[in-house]
Every structure is written in C-alpha cells, then in structure tokens.
Design a protein around this motif. Structure first.
Motif, short mmCIF file in Angstrom:
data_model
loop_
_atom_site.label_atom_id
_atom_site.label_comp_id
_atom_site.label_asym_id
_atom_site.label_seq_id
_atom_site.Cartn_x
_atom_site.Cartn_y
_atom_site.Cartn_z
N CYS A 160 0.68 -1.22 -0.05
CA CYS A 160 0.03 0.10 -0.02
C CYS A 160 0.89 0.99 0.13
CB CYS A 160 -0.87 -0.04 1.24
SG CYS A 160 -0.25 0.34 2.82
N ARG A 161 2.12 1.17 -0.35
CA ARG A 161 3.02 2.34 -0.50
C ARG A 161 3.27 3.10 0.92
NH1 ARG A 161 1.21 4.75 -6.27
NH2 ARG A 161 1.87 3.01 -7.59
N GLY A 162 3.18 2.26 1.76
CA GLY A 162 3.41 3.09 3.33
C GLY A 162 2.13 3.54 4.00
N ASN A 163 0.95 3.36 3.36
CA ASN A 163 -0.09 3.89 4.01
C ASN A 163 -0.67 3.53 5.18
OD1 ASN A 163 -0.77 5.88 1.72
ND2 ASN A 163 -1.85 4.30 0.75
N CYS A 164 -0.23 2.09 5.40
CA CYS A 164 -0.50 1.33 6.61
C CYS A 164 0.43 1.72 7.85
CB CYS A 164 -0.39 -0.28 6.38
SG CYS A 164 1.09 -0.94 6.07
N GLU A 165 1.52 2.41 7.39
CA GLU A 165 2.49 2.67 8.33
C GLU A 165 2.39 4.07 8.99
OE1 GLU A 165 6.06 2.27 6.16
OE2 GLU A 165 5.80 0.16 6.09
N ARG A 166 1.29 4.78 8.76
CA ARG A 166 0.89 5.88 9.18
C ARG A 166 1.08 6.12 10.63
NH1 ARG A 166 -4.06 7.97 6.85
NH2 ARG A 166 -4.88 6.48 8.48
N ASP A 167 0.31 5.41 11.61
CA ASP A 167 0.42 5.38 12.79
C ASP A 167 1.72 5.07 13.67
OD1 ASP A 167 -2.25 6.37 12.81
OD2 ASP A 167 -3.09 4.53 13.96
#
Length: 346
Positions: free
Chosen positions: A72-79
């Motif tokens: 997901c191009r890093g979207n899941c790493e936001r938190d």
C-alpha cells in the motif's frame, strides 16, 4: 489493569485442526514467486527509506530502520511513523493522558485494505464507538504473518517497532490470514510454530507494558481472493481457505489458554459469515471487508472486549448501526468433555 487469565486446559480435551489438503507443485511454485517478489519490493523500499533517513535527523531512536509497505506504499505505516517520531497521540502526549490505550495488531485487514477511506477501517470505527475516553492505534501491516519463518513476518515490519514503543492497556491481535498462504503453511509443524510465535509476540507486548489485557481474534473467513475456477490462483485459494476457514477457528481457541488471554478469542470469523460464508456482501474481493464489513468487524471487536459504545450524540463522527438485522457476535468457547457429552445427549 488486572488481566484475567483462563485456566489452562489439557490440549487433549480440545479438537485437533483438520489436516491440510495437498497443494500442487505448480501452485506452490506460483506462490513462491509471488512471495519472492514481495520480499524484493520490501527490501528495495527499506533500502530507499534507510538512505533517505541517513540524510535527515532522526526524530526518535526507534526510527532507525524505516520501511515502506510494498502493498500500500506505506499508507498502513502512518500511525507507526507518528509513534516512532514522538508525535503519536499514544506516545505519552497530553492528548493521551488519562485515556485507555487500545493497540490493534494485525495485517491488511487491520490496516483497512478495502475501506473507502481511513475513517472506515475497523480501528477507526472502533475509536468512534468507544469515544474520547479511549485511544485506538492502528498497527496493521499489509501482508504480515504471525510466523517468523513466513515471507513477511510482522516482526520485521515498522509496525512492530511502533508496537514496542507504544503504551498499551488493551492489545487486540488478529494475525493468521497471511500465514495461510503456501508455502507459509506447509506442514503440521506450522501449527506449533504459529503457537510459539504468537506467544512470543504477546510476551514482548506484556514485557513492554504494565499488565495489558490481551485479546486474540479469529480472523474473518476467506471467501476466495480473485477466485477464477480452474485457475492456478483458485488452486492456491483452496489451501488458504482450508487454513483460514478450517484450521485457525479451531487452533486459535486451542492455544488461547496457553498464551493466557483475557477470555476466549473474539470470533471475527463467525461475525463475518463463518464456515457457511453467509455474508459475502461484507467483502468486495473475497478477503478484505468493505466499509460495511469493517463496521461489523468494529462492532464484533467492541462486544468481544466487553465494552459498550458511547451514545451516538456523544460521538464526534457518528457510526451507523451495522444493519437492520440483529447484530450478534459469537465468541469461541472451548468446551470441556462434560459439556460435549451433555450436548450429544440432547
């Protein structure tokens, strides 16, 4: 918080997971190629992120090994990035003071793949249901598996770094769907490895926090991802369906007393259709819930935690009811032999 631990029951009293059907060499080879490509993408993204971080001052010591999710191009790493940078609300800020911290560990289903927007993931909807007294953190990592010997283990993801740096009063763990991919699950010993790695993950979370309440979740059923009858993908899906729909619903309740969780596992599996696969409308791709499915999942987690939703008028962003039909959330309960005998006599 006081952690209620279930009494440890002899494993012989619980049913064994059914054996896994054989996977054709061709299907296993295709799966291996997909996994190898994902690992290459993750390695390349990690190297690029590390190079970028070398030229910029690190905001937090644990941010030394950043990675960008290949799915997901890093979207899941936001938190996770918020926590590791020291900006996260669950990282001891004034916003977090006095709130009960709920940390959600999982894969792309926790991250929210399939949701129309970030506010429709199950952790986001759970936050709305719980209100301002709670602080829900989404640490779902796309593609992540529980087993350390898998192609994308959770413990090699940025979210795991964040999990070890966040204050957690309640920990919700839902991993297993990606463990089902061949060859991640290629023998009877995988059940033992899954149990050992699950316990090790929970032990680390307990060591870093003051007696958090830990809840295991049986993942939602697998309806078939991009399933085309007769295709090689369909062959792989047979193996995934068997593990997710037949093995995990038996295995997770079986190991819960050993791990020592706060009650029986929460059954997202039954809440979203169970073995009958009766709620296909809650999924768009057969694997990840859609917005309505994530709403059902949020209510399932809420009920499984034994908590009540705040009144709609008290929510900043109201959450609709999950549907006109009565919403019930079955909880998986391992039966004692005496209970099983009584049922057979009825």
């Amino acid at each position: 918080m006081q952690l209620a631990v279930l009494p440890i029951m002899p494993l012989a009293t619980l049913p064994l997971p059914p054996p896994m059907p054989a996977v054709s060499p061709a299907a296993a080879a295709i799966a291996a190629q997909i996994m190898a490509r994902q690992q290459q993408q993750l390695a390349a993204a990690t190297a690029a992120a590390s190079a970028a971080s070398a030229t910029a001052p690190a905001a937090h010591a644990s941010q030394a090994v950043p990675a960008s999710c290949p799915c997901c191009r890093g979207n899941c790493e936001r938190d996770s990035r918020e926590i590791l940078s020291g900006r996260g609300a669950a990282h001891g800020s004034e916003e977090a003071a006095g709130k009960i911290s709920v940390v959600c560990i999982g894969d792309s289903i926790t991250a929210g793949v399939g949701a129309s927007e970030a506010g429709c993931t199950y952790p986001a909807q759970l936050q709305k249901l719980l209100g301002d007294r709670y602080l829900v953190t989404n640490l779902g990592a796309c593609g992540a598996a529980m087993q350390r010997a898998s192609d994308l283990p959770y413990r090699k993801r940025l979210q795991w770094q964040a999990a070890q740096n966040v204050r957690a009063d309640i920990v919700v763990v839902m991993l297993g769907t990606n463990d089902a991919r061949p060859p991640n699950w290629n023998g009877a010993n995988r059940a033992l490895q899954y149990e050992a790695d699950y316990k090790a993950l929970v032990d680390v979370m307990r060591a870093g926090n003051k007696d958090p309440v830990v809840h295991m979740v049986v993942p939602p059923p697998f309806y078939g991802h991009n399933d085309v009858p007769g295709s090689r993908v369909a062959t792989i899906n047979v193996a995934v369906k068997h593990v997710v729909n037949e093995i995990l619903p038996v295995l997770i309740p079986r190991i819960a007393p050993v791990i020592g969780t706060a009650g029986p596992p929460i059954s997202a599996f039954d809440a979203l259709g169970g073995r009958a696969l009766s709620r296909a409308e809650l999924f768009d791709d057969g694997c990840h819930p859609n917005d309505k499915g994530y709403l059902h999942l949020a209510h399932a987690i809420l009920h499984g935690l034994g908590l009540e939703a705040v009144p709609p008028e008290a929510r900043h962003d109201p959450v609709p009811a999950p549907g006109a039909e009565p919403f019930t959330v079955p909880r998986v309960v391992a039966q004692q032999p005496q209970q099983q005998q009584q049922q057979q006599q009825r």
